[in-house]
Design a protein around this motif. Structure first.
Motif, PDB file in Angstrom:
ATOM      1  N   ARG A  56      22.809 130.863  21.073  1.00 22.17           N
ATOM      2  CA  ARG A  56      22.227 131.467  19.870  1.00 22.17           C
ATOM      3  C   ARG A  56      22.000 130.401  18.810  1.00 22.17           C
ATOM      4  NH1 ARG A  56      24.995 136.873  17.806  1.00 22.17           N
ATOM      5  NH2 ARG A  56      24.397 137.394  19.968  1.00 22.17           N
ATOM      6  N   MET A  57      20.731 130.101  18.550  1.00 25.23           N
ATOM      7  CA  MET A  57      20.378 128.994  17.656  1.00 25.23           C
ATOM      8  C   MET A  57      20.896 129.210  16.239  1.00 25.23           C
ATOM      9  SD  MET A  57      16.347 129.583  16.873  1.00 25.23           S
ATOM     10  CE  MET A  57      15.761 131.037  16.009  1.00 25.23           C
ATOM     11  N   HIS A  58      21.099 130.464  15.836  1.00 29.97           N
ATOM     12  CA  HIS A  58      21.529 130.758  14.471  1.00 29.97           C
ATOM     13  C   HIS A  58      22.922 130.211  14.167  1.00 29.97           C
ATOM     14  CE1 HIS A  58      18.901 133.892  16.120  1.00 29.97           C
ATOM     15  NE2 HIS A  58      18.367 133.992  14.920  1.00 29.97           N
ATOM     16  N   GLU A  59      23.687 129.861  15.237  1.00 26.87           N
ATOM     17  CA  GLU A  59      25.048 129.382  15.026  1.00 26.87           C
ATOM     18  C   GLU A  59      25.221 127.921  15.412  1.00 26.87           C
ATOM     19  OE1 GLU A  59      28.054 132.015  16.523  1.00 26.87           O
ATOM     20  OE2 GLU A  59      26.932 133.803  15.933  1.00 26.87           O
ATOM     21  N   GLY A  60      24.131 127.255  15.782  1.00 30.55           N
ATOM     22  CA  GLY A  60      24.149 125.822  15.998  1.00 30.55           C
ATOM     23  C   GLY A  60      25.218 125.351  16.968  1.00 30.55           C
ATOM     24  N   ILE A  61      25.950 124.313  16.594  1.00 33.26           N
ATOM     25  CA  ILE A  61      26.938 123.696  17.473  1.00 33.26           C
ATOM     26  C   ILE A  61      28.069 124.654  17.804  1.00 33.26           C
ATOM     27  CG2 ILE A  61      28.351 122.714  15.611  1.00 33.26           C
ATOM     28  CD1 ILE A  61      27.442 121.061  18.998  1.00 33.26           C
ATOM     29  N   LEU A  62      28.341 125.634  16.928  1.00 34.49           N
ATOM     30  CA  LEU A  62      29.381 126.618  17.217  1.00 34.49           C
ATOM     31  C   LEU A  62      28.996 127.487  18.408  1.00 34.49           C
ATOM     32  CD1 LEU A  62      30.320 127.693  13.587  1.00 34.49           C
ATOM     33  CD2 LEU A  62      31.560 126.133  15.096  1.00 34.49           C
ATOM     34  N   SER A  63      27.706 127.669  18.596  1.00 34.12           N
ATOM     35  CA  SER A  63      27.235 128.380  19.784  1.00 34.12           C
ATOM     36  C   SER A  63      27.363 127.499  21.018  1.00 34.12           C
ATOM     37  CB  SER A  63      25.780 128.815  19.589  1.00 34.12           C
ATOM     38  OG  SER A  63      25.271 129.371  20.776  1.00 34.12           O
ATOM     39  N   LEU A  64      26.924 126.248  20.912  1.00 38.07           N
ATOM     40  CA  LEU A  64      26.964 125.347  22.067  1.00 38.07           C
ATOM     41  C   LEU A  64      28.386 125.101  22.554  1.00 38.07           C
ATOM     42  CD1 LEU A  64      24.269 122.720  21.013  1.00 38.07           C
ATOM     43  CD2 LEU A  64      24.024 124.606  22.637  1.00 38.07           C
ATOM     44  N   MET A  65      29.352 125.106  21.653  1.00 35.10           N
ATOM     45  CA  MET A  65      30.732 124.839  22.067  1.00 35.10           C
ATOM     46  C   MET A  65      31.301 125.976  22.921  1.00 35.10           C
ATOM     47  SD  MET A  65      33.064 125.495  18.648  1.00 35.10           S
ATOM     48  CE  MET A  65      34.608 125.494  19.542  1.00 35.10           C
ATOM     49  N   GLN A  66      30.650 127.139  22.910  1.00 28.84           N
ATOM     50  CA  GLN A  66      31.123 128.247  23.747  1.00 28.84           C
ATOM     51  C   GLN A  66      30.947 127.926  25.235  1.00 28.84           C
ATOM     52  OE1 GLN A  66      32.762 130.495  21.976  1.00 28.84           O
ATOM     53  NE2 GLN A  66      31.994 129.398  20.174  1.00 28.84           N
ATOM     54  N   MET A  67      30.017 127.033  25.553  1.00 31.40           N
ATOM     55  CA  MET A  67      29.838 126.617  26.945  1.00 31.40           C
ATOM     56  C   MET A  67      31.115 125.952  27.462  1.00 31.40           C
ATOM     57  SD  MET A  67      25.996 125.073  26.457  1.00 31.40           S
ATOM     58  CE  MET A  67      25.907 124.355  28.091  1.00 31.40           C
ATOM     59  N   ALA A  68      31.654 125.012  26.686  1.00 30.78           N
ATOM     60  CA  ALA A  68      32.883 124.321  27.080  1.00 30.78           C
ATOM     61  C   ALA A  68      34.084 125.260  27.020  1.00 30.78           C
ATOM     62  CB  ALA A  68      33.118 123.116  26.176  1.00 30.78           C
ATOM     63  N   LYS A  69      34.097 126.123  26.028  1.00 29.59           N
ATOM     64  CA  LYS A  69      35.230 127.038  25.842  1.00 29.59           C
ATOM     65  C   LYS A  69      35.380 127.999  27.015  1.00 29.59           C
ATOM     66  CE  LYS A  69      36.700 130.545  22.457  1.00 29.59           C
ATOM     67  NZ  LYS A  69      36.358 131.103  21.122  1.00 29.59           N
ATOM     68  N   THR A  70      34.280 128.627  27.421  1.00 31.29           N
ATOM     69  CA  THR A  70      34.328 129.570  28.539  1.00 31.29           C
ATOM     70  C   THR A  70      34.606 128.850  29.856  1.00 31.29           C
ATOM     71  OG1 THR A  70      31.910 129.474  28.705  1.00 31.29           O
ATOM     72  CG2 THR A  70      32.841 131.289  27.438  1.00 31.29           C
ATOM     73  N   SER A  71      34.030 127.658  30.006  1.00 35.99           N
ATOM     74  CA  SER A  71      34.240 126.895  31.243  1.00 35.99           C
ATOM     75  C   SER A  71      35.698 126.471  31.387  1.00 35.99           C
ATOM     76  CB  SER A  71      33.327 125.663  31.261  1.00 35.99           C
ATOM     77  OG  SER A  71      31.964 126.040  31.230  1.00 35.99           O
ATOM     78  N   ALA A  72      36.324 126.081  30.281  1.00 31.42           N
ATOM     79  CA  ALA A  72      37.741 125.686  30.324  1.00 31.42           C
ATOM     80  C   ALA A  72      38.625 126.879  30.688  1.00 31.42           C
ATOM     81  CB  ALA A  72      38.165 125.100  28.980  1.00 31.42           C
ATOM     82  N   ALA A  73      38.296 128.044  30.137  1.00 27.72           N
ATOM     83  CA  ALA A  73      39.062 129.256  30.457  1.00 27.72           C
ATOM     84  C   ALA A  73      38.930 129.604  31.942  1.00 27.72           C
ATOM     85  CB  ALA A  73      38.598 130.417  29.590  1.00 27.72           C
ATOM     86  N   LEU A  74      37.730 129.421  32.486  1.00 30.45           N
ATOM     87  CA  LEU A  74      37.526 129.689  33.910  1.00 30.45           C
ATOM     88  C   LEU A  74      38.283 128.696  34.789  1.00 30.45           C
ATOM     89  CD1 LEU A  74      33.747 130.657  33.994  1.00 30.45           C
ATOM     90  CD2 LEU A  74      35.671 132.112  34.646  1.00 30.45           C
ATOM     91  N   LYS A  75      38.408 127.462  34.339  1.00 29.77           N
ATOM     92  CA  LYS A  75      39.192 126.475  35.097  1.00 29.77           C
ATOM     93  C   LYS A  75      40.654 126.900  35.161  1.00 29.77           C
ATOM     94  CE  LYS A  75      40.119 122.478  37.106  1.00 29.77           C
ATOM     95  NZ  LYS A  75      41.587 122.453  37.148  1.00 29.77           N
ATOM     96  N   ARG A  76      41.194 127.364  34.048  1.00 25.49           N
ATOM     97  CA  ARG A  76      42.582 127.836  34.044  1.00 25.49           C
ATOM     98  C   ARG A  76      42.731 129.063  34.943  1.00 25.49           C
ATOM     99  NH1 ARG A  76      41.823 126.510  28.477  1.00 25.49           N
ATOM    100  NH2 ARG A  76      41.436 128.693  27.946  1.00 25.49           N
TER     101      ARG A  76
END
Length: 280
Positions: free
Chosen positions: A166-186
């Motif tokens: 979601r472009m309206h949230e900028g880098i805070l949106s992009l960081m969700q990619m790493a956040k969800t991926s890390a949770a899936l690794k655990r």
């Protein structure tokens, strides 16, 4: 009774459908005129060309989860406006309008319930909410659903439908990619089973993160799946793309997804995968 006439959820018609006041629907792909009751009974799939139209999150839940077993979770989280984004109208107004249109708080619904008797953790994205875009709320709710699945040792199913970050949230949106991926690794480290379901469309940052991290990746027939869209790619590389590029069938041939199914077979396919891989 039609699949989507059940009373436990509020159901709104897909925005992509051209409807004629209650009786007929025109297929967006082949323009065949279809009786509305037949359209709903066929799970919003055109009987003529096989086009799979978008479903909203509640329709997906009704299709996948055994009646009366779904418990929604984390439904009190709503988007903020960290960047004070304004492209003619404030981001907060866009979110409020999307809430009214879809009866959702954001572009994903999370919860748990039984799928053919299997208790699963479920997250379902809704393209009707700002294009299913992944902002902080979507990333947070999906991460919480993954952590719930980890805690309770439930199979996890995420149904993806998104235009990307979601472009309206900028880098805070992009960081969700790493956040969800890390949770899936655990989750994976704890032996969890994750089934990703890719629907039309699954693109952008969602494709580049949790959508493609499933132990088993299932795609609906003819779904558009990719990072950048085909028009953007063609304009960038100045070449014509192969026929069917980024379709579910194309990705199956090239090893990016494991199974392509028709919508009517999706629930039974997920149930068979869980039975086979979890042994019960």
């Amino acid at each position: 009774m039609a699949w989507f006439a059940k009373p436990q959820y509020t159901v709104k018609k897909s925005a992509a459908i051209k409807q004629n006041e209650g009786l007929w629907t025109k297929c967006p792909e082949c323009h065949t005129i279809i009786y509305n009751q037949d359209w709903e009974n066929n799970l919003h799939v055109c009987p003529q060309c096989g086009f799979h139209d978008k479903l909203n999150a509640f329709e997906r839940i009704q299709m996948l989860i055994d009646p009366g077993t779904f418990i929604e979770t984390f439904n009190n989280i709503t988007s903020a406006d960290p960047l004070n984004f304004n492209d003619g109208s404030p981001y907060t107004d866009k979110v409020k309008n999307a809430m009214i249109k879809t009866n959702l708080k954001d572009a994903v619904v999370t919860g748990y319930g039984k799928l053919d008797g299997h208790l699963i953790e479920l997250a379902v994205m809704d393209f009707n909410f700002l294009g299913g875009s992944m902002g902080s709320v979507v990333g947070e709710k999906i991460t919480l659903a993954i952590e719930n699945a980890t805690k309770h040792k439930r199979p996890l199913v995420i149904v993806c439908a998104s235009g990307g970050a979601r472009m309206h949230e900028g880098i805070l949106s992009l960081m969700q990619m790493a956040k969800t991926s890390a949770a899936l690794k655990r989750f994976s480290d704890e032996g969890g089973l994750y089934i990703a379901v890719l629907t039309n469309p699954t693109t952008g940052g969602v494709t580049a993160s949790f959508a493609m991290l499933g132990d088993v990746i299932i795609a609906e027939k003819k779904a558009l799946i990719g990072f950048a869209g085909p028009r953007v790619i063609e304009q960038t590389i100045k070449q014509k793309l192969p026929p069917g590029f980024q379709s579910a069938e194309f990705l199956l041939e090239h090893g990016f997804v494991d199974i392509v199914v028709e919508r009517k077979d999706l629930k039974s396919t997920i149930a068979r995968v869980i039975t086979y891989l979890k042994g019960k």
